[in-house]
Design a protein around this motif. Structure first.
Motif, short mmCIF file in Angstrom:
data_model
loop_
_atom_site.label_atom_id
_atom_site.label_comp_id
_atom_site.label_asym_id
_atom_site.label_seq_id
_atom_site.Cartn_x
_atom_site.Cartn_y
_atom_site.Cartn_z
N TRP A 199 0.84 -1.21 0.00
CA TRP A 199 0.00 0.00 0.00
C TRP A 199 0.86 1.25 0.00
O TRP A 199 0.59 2.22 -0.72
N TRP A 200 1.90 1.30 0.79
CA TRP A 200 2.79 2.46 0.83
C TRP A 200 3.53 2.64 -0.50
O TRP A 200 3.80 3.77 -0.92
N TRP A 201 3.83 1.52 -1.17
CA TRP A 201 4.59 1.58 -2.41
C TRP A 201 3.71 1.99 -3.60
O TRP A 201 4.12 2.76 -4.48
N LEU A 202 2.47 1.48 -3.67
CA LEU A 202 1.63 1.67 -4.85
C LEU A 202 0.63 2.82 -4.71
O LEU A 202 0.11 3.29 -5.73
N GLY B 243 -8.83 3.15 -2.88
CA GLY B 243 -8.99 2.07 -3.85
C GLY B 243 -7.82 1.14 -3.90
O GLY B 243 -7.98 -0.08 -4.09
N THR B 244 -6.59 1.67 -3.73
CA THR B 244 -5.41 0.81 -3.73
C THR B 244 -5.44 -0.15 -2.55
O THR B 244 -5.14 -1.34 -2.69
N PHE B 245 -5.83 0.36 -1.40
CA PHE B 245 -5.92 -0.53 -0.23
C PHE B 245 -6.99 -1.59 -0.44
O PHE B 245 -6.80 -2.76 -0.08
N ALA B 246 -8.14 -1.21 -1.02
CA ALA B 246 -9.23 -2.17 -1.22
C ALA B 246 -8.81 -3.27 -2.19
O ALA B 246 -9.07 -4.46 -1.96
N LEU B 247 -8.15 -2.92 -3.29
CA LEU B 247 -7.72 -3.93 -4.27
C LEU B 247 -6.66 -4.86 -3.68
O LEU B 247 -6.70 -6.08 -3.90
#
Length: 261
Positions: A77-80, A108-112
């Motif tokens: 999550w921190w990277w993307l 959304g990144t965290f959810a995916l």
């Protein structure tokens, strides 16, 4: 209108079941109460133990393994996740672009990532434990929630600081800086366990071991009565035979002949 009187037992026919013979099946007979001859959870029978020792250990091991995956979630999550830009007026921080989609991209990144790790954990749990079980299901559910919380905490720890006021004062008037990684609600924590349980359930239903269907014996209305062999005369039949002997009728005497003894 009176009830019919039960017929009296015929002579030579036993009134009860013979020794060594199973009683006839009565489909209309009342079932025994729940406390007699039935193993219930209160009595500690086979159905009383819902979660055994093995299921408890599987629950703990699965939950610990899934929770450890929260570190991978936080790192990815921190990277993307995209950076959310803030601008300072010297005291407070404001979004640099109010119409920017970066803040939604963080959620959304965290959810995916949480859904993808949930599918992966459900697949690994099925490969290691094809038969499934209560412990595996509970471990995926509790471990998914804890892993999501750990990923959100670890990602926020790796990202920029969360005190926007302090960072705005540090940046000065007109300064631009990146905002922290934060979730808008705890509902996103449920994506991991839901994806894991759904994947595990579908795999067990499609490729899990099948149990043999129990063979139910056909229920009959009764057992045919035993018949004596044909070569046995009525006089040689046992007194407790199931079929009574045929009645003996005297032969008619011709008229004018004295009766025979």
């Amino acid at each position: 209108m009176t009830a019919p009187t039960p017929s009296s037992p015929q002579p030579g026919r036993p009134s009860g079941p013979e020794p060594g013979r199973q009683p006839l099946h009565d489909p209309w007979a009342a079932r025994p109460p729940a406390g007699e001859g039935v193993d219930t959870p209160e009595r500690g029978g086979p159905t009383g133990e819902v979660v055994g020792a093995s299921d408890l250990w599987q629950w703990i091991l699965t939950a610990v393994a899934v929770t450890a995956g929260g570190a991978l979630l936080g790192l990815l999550w921190w990277w993307l996740a995209p950076d959310v830009a803030y601008i300072s007026d010297g005291r407070d921080a404001f979004l640099r672009n109010n119409e920017s989609e970066d803040s939604f991209g963080v959620q959304g990144t965290f959810a995916l990532l949480a859904a993808a790790l949930g599918v992966l954990s459900g697949l690994v749990a099925f490969l290691l434990r094809r038969a499934g079980g209560v412990g595996v299901v509970l471990g995926l559910a509790s471990g998914g929630v804890l892993g999501s919380w750990a990923g959100a905490w670890f990602g926020g720890l790796l990202g920029p600081g969360g005190d926007l006021t302090a960072r705005a004062v540090e940046a000065g008037r007109g300064g631009v800086f990146s905002g922290p990684l934060e979730l808008s609600g705890w509902v996103l924590w449920l994506l991991w366990p839901l994806a894991a349980l759904t994947t595990h359930l579908l795999l067990v239903a499609a490729f899990g071991p099948r149990e043999a269907a129990p063979r139910v014996p056909p229920q009959s209305w009764g057992t045919p009565q035993d018949r004596p062999p044909k070569d046995v005369s009525p006089q040689d039949r046992p007194p407790n035979s199931a079929v009574p002997p045929a009645p003996q009728h005297p032969r008619p005497q011709p008229p004018g002949e004295p009766p025979r003894p």
